[in-house]
Structure formats: structure tokens, C-alpha cells
Design a protein around this motif. Structure first.
Motif, PDB file in Angstrom:
ATOM      1  N   TYR A 347       0.838  -1.193   0.000  1.00 47.48           N
ATOM      2  CA  TYR A 347       0.000   0.000   0.000  1.00 47.48           C
ATOM      3  C   TYR A 347       0.876   1.247   0.000  1.00 47.48           C
ATOM      4  N   LEU A 348       0.307   2.325  -0.515  1.00 46.57           N
ATOM      5  CA  LEU A 348       0.923   3.654  -0.494  1.00 46.57           C
ATOM      6  C   LEU A 348      -0.147   4.632  -0.035  1.00 46.57           C
ATOM      7  N   SER A 349       0.115   5.311   1.075  1.00 43.89           N
ATOM      8  CA  SER A 349      -0.860   6.214   1.675  1.00 43.89           C
ATOM      9  C   SER A 349      -0.292   7.623   1.721  1.00 43.89           C
ATOM     10  N   LEU A 350      -1.118   8.600   1.370  1.00 46.13           N
ATOM     11  CA  LEU A 350      -0.711  10.013   1.362  1.00 46.13           C
ATOM     12  C   LEU A 350      -1.742  10.824   2.119  1.00 46.13           C
ATOM     13  N   TRP A 387       4.297  -3.078   3.230  1.00 50.66           N
ATOM     14  CA  TRP A 387       3.821  -4.410   2.849  1.00 50.66           C
ATOM     15  C   TRP A 387       3.235  -5.084   4.080  1.00 50.66           C
ATOM     16  N   LYS A 388       2.125  -5.742   3.899  1.00 46.24           N
ATOM     17  CA  LYS A 388       1.470  -6.456   4.981  1.00 46.24           C
ATOM     18  C   LYS A 388       1.053  -7.824   4.456  1.00 46.24           C
ATOM     19  N   GLY A 389       1.418  -8.870   5.191  1.00 41.39           N
ATOM     20  CA  GLY A 389       1.069 -10.195   4.709  1.00 41.39           C
ATOM     21  C   GLY A 389       1.419 -11.276   5.703  1.00 41.39           C
ATOM     22  N   SER A 396       2.612 -13.476  10.782  1.00 40.60           N
ATOM     23  CA  SER A 396       2.307 -12.411   9.830  1.00 40.60           C
ATOM     24  C   SER A 396       3.142 -11.193  10.178  1.00 40.60           C
ATOM     25  N   ALA A 397       3.257 -10.269   9.231  1.00 41.88           N
ATOM     26  CA  ALA A 397       4.156  -9.131   9.443  1.00 41.88           C
ATOM     27  C   ALA A 397       3.662  -7.930   8.660  1.00 41.88           C
ATOM     28  N   GLU A 398       4.140  -6.763   9.103  1.00 45.81           N
ATOM     29  CA  GLU A 398       3.940  -5.511   8.372  1.00 45.81           C
ATOM     30  C   GLU A 398       5.222  -4.708   8.436  1.00 45.81           C
ATOM     31  N   PHE A 399       5.719  -4.314   7.273  1.00 45.49           N
ATOM     32  CA  PHE A 399       6.908  -3.486   7.167  1.00 45.49           C
ATOM     33  C   PHE A 399       6.524  -2.211   6.422  1.00 45.49           C
ATOM     34  N   CYS A 400       6.943  -1.074   6.942  1.00 54.31           N
ATOM     35  CA  CYS A 400       6.575   0.178   6.288  1.00 54.31           C
ATOM     36  C   CYS A 400       7.652   1.234   6.496  1.00 54.31           C
ATOM     37  N   THR A 401       7.684   2.164   5.561  1.00 47.70           N
ATOM     38  CA  THR A 401       8.540   3.343   5.623  1.00 47.70           C
ATOM     39  C   THR A 401       7.645   4.571   5.678  1.00 47.70           C
ATOM     40  N   ASP A 439      10.260  13.963   9.838  1.00 48.19           N
ATOM     41  CA  ASP A 439      10.544  12.628  10.358  1.00 48.19           C
ATOM     42  C   ASP A 439      10.665  11.655   9.199  1.00 48.19           C
ATOM     43  N   LEU A 440      11.700  10.862   9.214  1.00 44.29           N
ATOM     44  CA  LEU A 440      11.850   9.757   8.279  1.00 44.29           C
ATOM     45  C   LEU A 440      12.024   8.498   9.108  1.00 44.29           C
ATOM     46  N   GLY A 441      11.098   7.559   8.940  1.00 44.75           N
ATOM     47  CA  GLY A 441      11.111   6.402   9.818  1.00 44.75           C
ATOM     48  C   GLY A 441      10.891   5.092   9.093  1.00 44.75           C
ATOM     49  N   MET A 442      11.266   4.013   9.770  1.00 43.76           N
ATOM     50  CA  MET A 442      11.021   2.646   9.317  1.00 43.76           C
ATOM     51  C   MET A 442      10.432   1.869  10.496  1.00 43.76           C
ATOM     52  N   ARG A 443       9.505   0.974  10.175  1.00 50.83           N
ATOM     53  CA  ARG A 443       8.807   0.251  11.229  1.00 50.83           C
ATOM     54  C   ARG A 443       8.561  -1.181  10.778  1.00 50.83           C
ATOM     55  N   ALA A 444       8.744  -2.111  11.696  1.00 49.36           N
ATOM     56  CA  ALA A 444       8.464  -3.524  11.443  1.00 49.36           C
ATOM     57  C   ALA A 444       7.689  -4.084  12.625  1.00 49.36           C
ATOM     58  N   VAL A 445       6.557  -4.708  12.337  1.00 53.81           N
ATOM     59  CA  VAL A 445       5.719  -5.317  13.363  1.00 53.81           C
ATOM     60  C   VAL A 445       5.408  -6.741  12.922  1.00 53.81           C
ATOM     61  N   LEU A 446       5.728  -7.725  13.750  1.00 55.11           N
ATOM     62  CA  LEU A 446       5.456  -9.117  13.453  1.00 55.11           C
ATOM     63  C   LEU A 446       4.449  -9.666  14.449  1.00 55.11           C
ATOM     64  N   HIS A 447       3.542 -10.473  13.950  1.00 51.22           N
ATOM     65  CA  HIS A 447       2.467 -11.052  14.751  1.00 51.22           C
ATOM     66  C   HIS A 447       2.577 -12.571  14.657  1.00 51.22           C
ATOM     67  N   TRP A 448       2.856 -13.201  15.783  1.00 50.86           N
ATOM     68  CA  TRP A 448       3.099 -14.647  15.828  1.00 50.86           C
ATOM     69  C   TRP A 448       2.094 -15.292  16.768  1.00 50.86           C
TER      70      TRP A 448
END
Length: 845
Positions: A347-350, A387-389, A396-401, A439-448
Motif C-alpha cells: 500500500y501507499l498512503s498520502l 507491505w502487509k502479509g 504475519s508481518a507488516e513493514f513500512c517506511t 521525520d523519516l522512519g522505518m517500522r516492522a511489526v510481526l504477529h506470531w
């Protein structure tokens, strides 16, 4: 007696007949399979065709299986709807083969079921009803989830539903100045609330000095609001978290809405991007939706469309003065989503928001030219790409910038010139002011989810901050007539940097049938680099614990403990969000703000319609900041940490909520009893109440569906008034002259002082305790109506009529003091906001 004997004989006939009819073990298994709807899994070498010589099988499934396989050399193991059969002396390898066969049959059954559903043209509608947001079942305390329907059915101030004003009606939340977007959650300040939109932080959350929220409710899918019991994946503020998720777009059809209001308009479009290949697959029935979707929403005021022509007509009638004035605000949301599969998408959100105010006044005649112009604009730009999947069946995981940018700018210019006398001075003055944060950020969230008893979230984020507070440009030009004789210019630039890294982990564990425990930890490092080159690292560890006891299916008891840390601050010297506010990082001279909060509550679903809860909280904050000067409208950014005081806060209270939901009527009521106390030793030696300390607060909202074509909304709020500081003493002291005019104020204003160093006597007002007086009780009623109409083509139209402050209660905002020196002072409470009607019309297509 005869009837009893007859009944016994008839009951024994089936058993006697069965005893006379010989059956095999396999036949008895078929009978069990039919009656109990189970499947047997076994190897073909088992002796199942032998004769069954036991008693008739009675009882439940396990009892029948024990009776059937007793003394047969066969053992069984039940797993759901499957019964696995083994030899009593079976090896481990043989048992593995049977288990593998059972899993293969399970997968085959699922595939066949999915294929049958996909091929079915006559599948009836299946409705599954349940409340995924139920506060009885969730482990966290203090969490509220608002859907799009919850927001768009609310009262609409000046035609637009407002997220922040909806949250202000939540228990435990005190609003700021009336009609503004200020939120003081559990005693915190307005800058202690974190707002996220698609994982990106929003620094400017309001428009028009807080009059409107900066969030367009047309594109909001869900909003999660936390005021206690924070999950470990959230941090950065110490009072609340508002996590806004936007919609992804319809995968089948294009549709949207157009709204025209009293001062603004909104448009929203969503739908799929139909590629030729996917369109052909949809026509053949091979796909159930398109893979790429879009959403676009925009809101803009149109007051400038009125003021610009009005000023033009005014300028036509006046020869020596030309005026230009315009103001507008806008919000733009756009989102593009592509699904690779049901379990993977990008996804791309603005998001963009802006306020723009411009004023120009040109006075020109035969003798003099005087020009004055100024403009203000500020707003946000937020971008998120991710990306989320699903990585595995349990992970499952979500990675975003993310990119977040907030900027504000103020420009002022004047020009004066004498056209007749060329010896008269002419002057040009230019002032520019800019503040921004990037702000320039990176985020990773994993769901197990390793099992049904563990739900684990873990990950981290890193953010690079660039702060540019109070960048100033001053330029002055002096001359005689049209000739320049002198000029001067100055530029002040402040730039500060910070790097923030966080890791977190949390596990929600289900212990037995009644207990659940959410335990987590959030650790972080904050590296700050100030404008003078000073650097420092701050480390923090914030534990989070939430415990729930499920007393019954409708009642739960919860307890939570959470610590939060905040390392960036908004500096202002007013109670309204101003364009001159700026954000800065914690400096080596100060410490990051830190809070510890304990909350406990009981939650009960009394019936399908009634829900009640009682929650209490205790919160203590350290290293809170307060402006240390009352005389500076704006605190200098280069040494802002020298103009603030470090203090403590202690907040506690009780919150009671009750909700009634039926198909036609929904009623939500809440009551808050709270205390908001602070201790800033440089201001006052002891604890004192905050300005927004409001002892009692009562809210009630109701929504009523009056048939298919009309619905009504009403909200009433009543609370203790905010506080103000009133001078209780008058003291004599030296009457110092004004530093600019040199005029004394010793009872004879505007008279020159004979000696500016003379110890003339003046009268000064002093107070014992800050915020020592309570304003009158605040209450108001808001109502709204939605009238629905469906056209012949099936398009819905909605007419909304809303009235703010129906009975025109002028609530107190500030105190006005009057009276002569050494005489009783007269106090008058002043208000500003009267009744405000609004109307809007929405067209859905």
C-alpha cells in the motif's frame, strides 16, 4: 402397573432384536459415524470385519468407542471430528502414518468445501454477529474503538463530523478551550497525545486554531483510542494514543460521495483499477475481486470563494484603498493498495493538510502610499509505504517506511512613502518566520500465534528527526522618497537533530478459561543533537502489563500498569494551537517526560442491549514542562529549555460508562470524577490544581432512527468549570517605568517620571495559589438531524441539519476583573460561543 410392564417390554425389544442379529466391528463403526458425524482414520490391516459380540452400544461417543473396541486389540484417539485407530502394540512409526493420513483428509475436506462454495450459485446469506470491539473480552483497559459509522453519525459542527470532538466526549478526556480541538487525557497536556494515520505521526491535528479536526471521516475505516493499558507497540507520548486506519477501497465497484456544507465541501472516490486481464477473469467467474484499489478524499473550505468577490466589489467602490482577504483549509487523503494474494498486499498512503490566511491592505492617494500585507500557512504532509502479509501459517508481518512533515510560516511586510515631500522618510519592513519538523522512519511489526494460548507481537522502529524551530528573516530598507539611504538584514536559523530507535515485544497469554495476561516491554534510545552542538543519549525501558479475569461470559475484571516516555515537546505559551507553536527534542539540560499509570475496572454486558463499566486510574508524571514566563508571547527556540520549568503531575479519578443499543435507539452515558494536580517548585511551593482541572463531567449522547428516512442525534455535556488565577492580595512596591516609553505607572499613567531610579510606590496584584478560582458550570446541548432520500436510480441523498449550543448558553471562557485600587474587585465571567446552526447536503453515487 400394566402400563409400566408394557413400556419395559417395548423398550427391550430393539436390544433383543439386535442381540439376535450378528454385526461386525465395521458395521458398528458405520452406525457410530452416522449418529455422531465422525470420521474414522486407520490402516487397512486392522481386523475390523470380525464379529462384534458385546452388549448394545449406548451412551455418548467415547462410551460407545470404549465398548466397541474393548478386548479387540484396538485403541482409539479422538481429535475433533476424526477418530484415529491403532493396534495396541503399534509402533511409533505406524502411529505417525495414521496421523499423516488424518491431516491429508483434513486438507482434502477443506479444499472440497472451498471449491463447493466457489462453484455454488445458490449459497444462502450467512450472517455472523459478534462484537470484536467488546470491552468485556479484550484484555486492555481504557481502549475505545470507533468505526466509520460511529463517526459519521455524530453531530456535525459547521457541516463536518469531527473525530477530535467525538473523543472529547469520552470519559477521562477533558476538552480545552470551548469549540477547539484540545484534549487533556487523564490530566495530560495537549502535546502529550500521539496521533497516527496509517502508522505516520501527525503533528498538526487541527485547523483554524483548533476549530476543526484535521481528519476527514469519509476515509476513516477504524480508530483505536488508548488512554490507559497501552500495548507495547505504542509509545512516544505519555497521555494517549489515537491510531487512525484509512479504508483500502472497494474491490468490486466504483462509488463515492459529494458533500456541500455551510463553509466547506467534501468529495470521496473509491474503487478498483480494472486491468483487462482481471476484467476478463471476472467475467468468467474466476476472480472474486480486483487486485488493485484506490481511495481519494478531499475536504476544502470555500469561504475564499465568497471573500474574494466581496473584496473585489468593495475595491471597485473605493478609490484610495484596496483590500484583499482570503482564507481556506484543505485535507487530502489518497491511498493505493495492491493485493498479490489474500495473504499479501502493498500500500501507499498520502495525507496532506493546509491552512492558508492572507490579508493585504493598500492605501494610496496623491500624498501617501501605505501598504501592509501578511499571510500565514501551516499544515502536514504524511506518506506511508508498506507491505502487509502472512509469512507462515502462524506468523504475519507488516513493514513500512514513513515520512512526516509539519511546517508553519508567517510573513509580514509594510511599506510607507511620501509622494510630495522627497525629504520625508520611506520605509520597507519585511519579517518572515518559519518552523518545521521532518521525520523519516522505518517500522516492522510481526504477529506470531504459536498456539491458541499465545498471541505475540514484536518488532521495532527507527526515526530520524530534523527540527527547524523559529527560523527568522528580518529585512529593513530606509530611504528618502525613492532613494535608498540605508538597509539592514538579519537571519536566525535553528536546526536540531534527533535519532530515535525502539524495540518492543508483547505476549497476550490465555491462562485457562478465565484468565488472560498481556505482558510486554518497550525499550528505546534517543540521541539528541542541539543547535549549539551538544549531544546526549537517553535510554528508557517501559514495562506494560494488563491482566483480565473473565468472571463469566458477560463480566470481566481488569488491571493494567503501563509506563510511557516522551522525548519531543511542543512549545507554546497559549491554550490554543497556534501557527507559531514549534516542536523541539529533549535537550541535555532536561529529562524526557515519563509517566506511570495504573488502571483497574469491571466491565459487564448485562444483556444484548445494555453495557456498563466502572474504571479507575492513578497516574503520575515526572519532568513535565510548563512555560516559565508569562510575558513572552513566544519562547526563543535557541535556548527554549531555559524558559521552561520542570515539574510533576499527579492525576487520579473514576470513570463510569453505560450504553444502550437497540435497532432504533442508541444511548451512551459517561461520568468522570477526576483530580488534576501539579507541582512546579519554581512557580509555587506546593501542589496546585491545573487550569483544566474539572472535578465532575457528565456526557450523554443519543441516536434515534425515526423510520427509514430520518435519524436524530443529541449530545448534552455538563461539567465543572475550568480554573483561573485570581489576585487575592495587593502589595506595594517600586513602580518601575516602562522600558520603551520611560513613563511611570505610579497612579498617574502616561506622565513622565522625574527620576526613573526613584523608589516611587506602585500597587501590584499577587496570588497565593495558581488557578485558585473555579469558573461557573459549563453545559450545552447539541442536536442534529439526518434526512435520507433514495432517488429513482437508487442513489442516496442525505440532508444534515445540526445546531451547536441549542439553548444558547454562553459558557465562561475567561475572567474579567474591574474596580479601583484598594477597593473590592469585581469579577465577571466572559464567554464567546453562542448558538451555531449548520446545514449540509450529501450525494452518494
Amino acid at each position: 402397573m400394566r402400563h409400566i410392564i408394557t413400556f419395559i417390554v417395548l423398550s427391550l425389544i430393539p436390544a433383543i432384536c439386535r442381540a439376535q442379529h450378528k454385526t461386525t466391528v465395521r458395521e458398528e463403526m458405520e452406525r457410530i459415524k452416522t449418529e455422531h458425524r465422525v470420521n474414522f482414520v486407520y490402516e487397512g490391516s486392522l481386523p475390523l470385519d470380525t464379529e462384534y459380540t458385546g452388549v448394545p452400544l449406548v451412551g455418548n461417543l467415547k462410551q460407545r468407542l470404549r465398548m466397541l473396541f474393548d478386548n479387540s486389540g484396538i485403541t482409539f484417539r479422538q481429535k475433533g471430528v476424526y477418530v484415529m485407530l491403532f493396534r495396541k502394540d503399534a509402533t511409533r512409526h505406524e502411529k505417525k502414518r495414521v496421523k499423516k493420513q488424518m491431516r491429508a483428509r483434513q486438507n482434502q475436506w477443506k479444499e472440497e468445501l472451498e471449491a463447493d462454495i466457489f462453484r455454488s450459485d445458490s449459497l444462502d446469506e450467512v450472517v455472523i454477529r459478534g462484537d470484536m470491539r467488546s470491552r468485556v473480552l479484550s484484555t486492555q483497559t481504557g481502549k475505545r474503538t470507533l468505526s466509520a459509522a460511529d463517526l459519521n453519525s455524530e453531530f456535525s459542527l459547521l457541516s463536518s463530523p469531527d473525530l477530535l470532538k467525538t473523543l472529547q466526549r469520552t470519559s477521562g478526556v477533558q476538552e480545552g478551550v470551548e469549540l477547539t480541538a484540545g484534549m487533556h487525557v487523564h490530566g495530560g497536556n495537549n502535546d502529550e497525545n500521539l496521533f497516527l494515520i496509517d502508522n505516520t505521526p501527525v503533528y498538526g491535528n487541527s485547523h483554524a486554531l483548533g476549530l476543526f479536526s484535521a481528519f476527514n471521516t469519509d476515509v476513516i475505516n477504524r480508530t483505536d483510542f488508548y488512554k490507559s493499558g497501552f500495548p507495547a507497540r505504542f509509545g512516544g507520548r505519555i497521555s494517549s494514543v489515537t491510531d487512525v486506519h484509512t479504508i483500502d477501497g472497494d474491490t468490486l465497484n466504483r462509488h463515492g460521495l459529494l458533500n456541500i456544507g455551510l463553509i466547506d465541501g467534501r468529495i470521496m472516490l473509491e474503487g478498483p483499477i480494472k486491468l483487462r486481464r482481471e476484467r476478463e477473469q471476472m467475467e468468467r467467474g474466476e476472480r472474486q475481486g480486483y487486485s488493485t484499489t484506490y481511495v481519494m478524499g478531499m475536504r476544502r473550505t470555500w469561504l475564499d470563494a465568497v471573500t474574494v468577490p466581496a473584496m473585489y466589489m468593495h475595491n471597485k467602490t473605493v478609490d484610495d484603498e484596496k483590500i484583499d482577504m482570503r482564507y481556506f483549509l484543505h485535507d487530502i487523503n489518497a491511498k493505493l493498495t495492491h493485493r498479490f494474494s489474500p495473504h499479501s498486499r502493498i500500500y501507499l498512503s498520502l495525507y496532506s493538510s493546509k491552512d492558508y490566511l492572507k490579508f493585504r491592505d493598500d492605501i494610496e492617494d496623491n500624498n501617501q502610499t501605505d501598504n501592509e500585507k501578511w499571510k500565514i500557512y501551516y499544515g502536514n504532509i504524511n506518506v506511508a509505504a508498506g507491505w502487509k502479509g502472512t509469512l507462515t501459517k502462524t506468523l504475519s508481518a507488516e513493514f513500512c517506511t514513513t515520512l512526516a512533515y509539519y511546517r508553519s510560516r508567517y510573513e509580514y511586510a509594510t511599506f510607507s512613502q511620501d509622494k510630495i515631500d522627497s525629504e520625508q522618510d520611506s520605509k520597507l519592513v519585511i519579517r518572515q518566520y518559519r518552523s518545521s519538523v521532518r521525520d523519516l522512519g522505518m517500522r516492522a511489526v510481526l504477529h506470531w500465534r504459536p498456539s491458541m494460548h499465545h498471541d505475540i507481537h514484536f518488532g521495532g522502529d527507527m526515526t530520524y528527526h530534523v527540527f527547524r524551530p523559529q527560523t527568522r528573516i528580518q529585512h529593513d530598507v530606509y530611504g528618502k522618497g525613492t532613494q535608498v539611504t540605508d538597509s539592514s538584514g538579519m537571519a536566525f536559523a535553528n536546526r536540531q537533530y534527533a535519532t530515535e530507535a525502539k524495540i518492543f515485544a508483547e505476549d497476550e497469554m490465555h491462562i485457562g478459561e478465565r484468565w488472560s495476561l498481556n505482558i510486554g516491554i518497550r525499550a528505546g534510545m534517543f540521541h539528541t543533537h542541539t543547535a549549539d552542538g551538544t549531544q546526549k543519549n537517553f535510554l528508557n525501558i517501559d514495562p506494560r502489563v494488563a491482566l483480565k479475569f473473565q468472571a463469566s461470559h458477560s463480566t470481566s475484571v481488569k488491571l493494567s500498569l503501563s509506563e510511557m516516555t516522551q522525548t519531543i515537546h511542543c512549545i507554546n505559551n497559549a491554550y490554543l494551537p497556534m501557527p507559531t507553536d514549534y516542536w523541539v527534542p529533549t535537550t541535555p539540560r532536561l529529562r524526557p517526560m515519563h509517566s506511570l499509570q495504573i488502571a483497574a475496572g469491571i466491565y459487564m454486558q448485562l444483556s444484548k442491549k445494555w453495557f456498563v463499566s466502572l474504571e479507575s486510574y492513578w497516574k503520575e508524571s515526572r519532568h513535565m514542562l510548563m512555560s516559565g514566563t508569562r510575558w513572552l508571547v513566544q519562547i526563543p527556540a535557541n535556548h527554549w529549555d531555559k524558559y521552561v520549568n520542570d515539574g510533576h503531575g499527579r492525576f487520579y479519578g473514576i470513570e463510569a460508562d453505560a450504553s444502550y443499543h437497540s435497532p432504533r435507539l442508541t444511548v451512551d452515558a459517561s461520568y468522570t470524577l477526576s483530580w488534576n494536580r501539579r507541582n512546579f517548585s519554581e512557580l509555587y511551593n506546593g501542589w496546585f490544581y491545573d487550569k483544566f482541572d474539572s472535578r465532575h463531567k457528565f456526557n450523554i449522547t443519543a441516536r434515534l432512527k425515526m423510520g427509514r428516512k430520518a435519524e436524530m442525534y443529541a449530545a448534552w455535556v455538563c461539567r465543572t468549570g475550568h480554573r483561573a488565577t485570581y489576585a487575592t492580595l495587593q502589595a506595594e512596591g517600586p513602580a518601575l517605568p516602562d522600558p520603551e516609553t520611560g513613563l511611570s505607572k505610579n497612579g498617574k499613567e502616561n506622565e513622565p517620571s522625574g527620576n526613573v531610579d526613584a523608589a516611587t510606590i506602585g500597587i501590584y496584584n499577587t496570588f497565593g495559589t495558581p488557578n485558585n478560582i473555579v469558573l461557573p458550570v459549563y453545559h450545552r446541548l447539541d442536536i442534529g438531524f439526518n434526512l435520507h432520500h433514495v432517488t429513482r436510480r437508487g442513489k442516496e441523498r442525505i440532508l444534515n441539519v445540526s445546531i451547536y449550543n441549542v439553548y444558547n448558553r454562553i459558557n465562561s471562557v475567561f475572567l474579567h476583573t474591574g474596580g479601583e485600587q484598594k477597593s473590592p474587585t469585581k469579577l465577571r465571567a466572559r464567554g464567546l460561543v453562542p448558538i451555531i446552526p449548520s446545514i449540509s447536503y450529501t450525494m452518494k453515487f
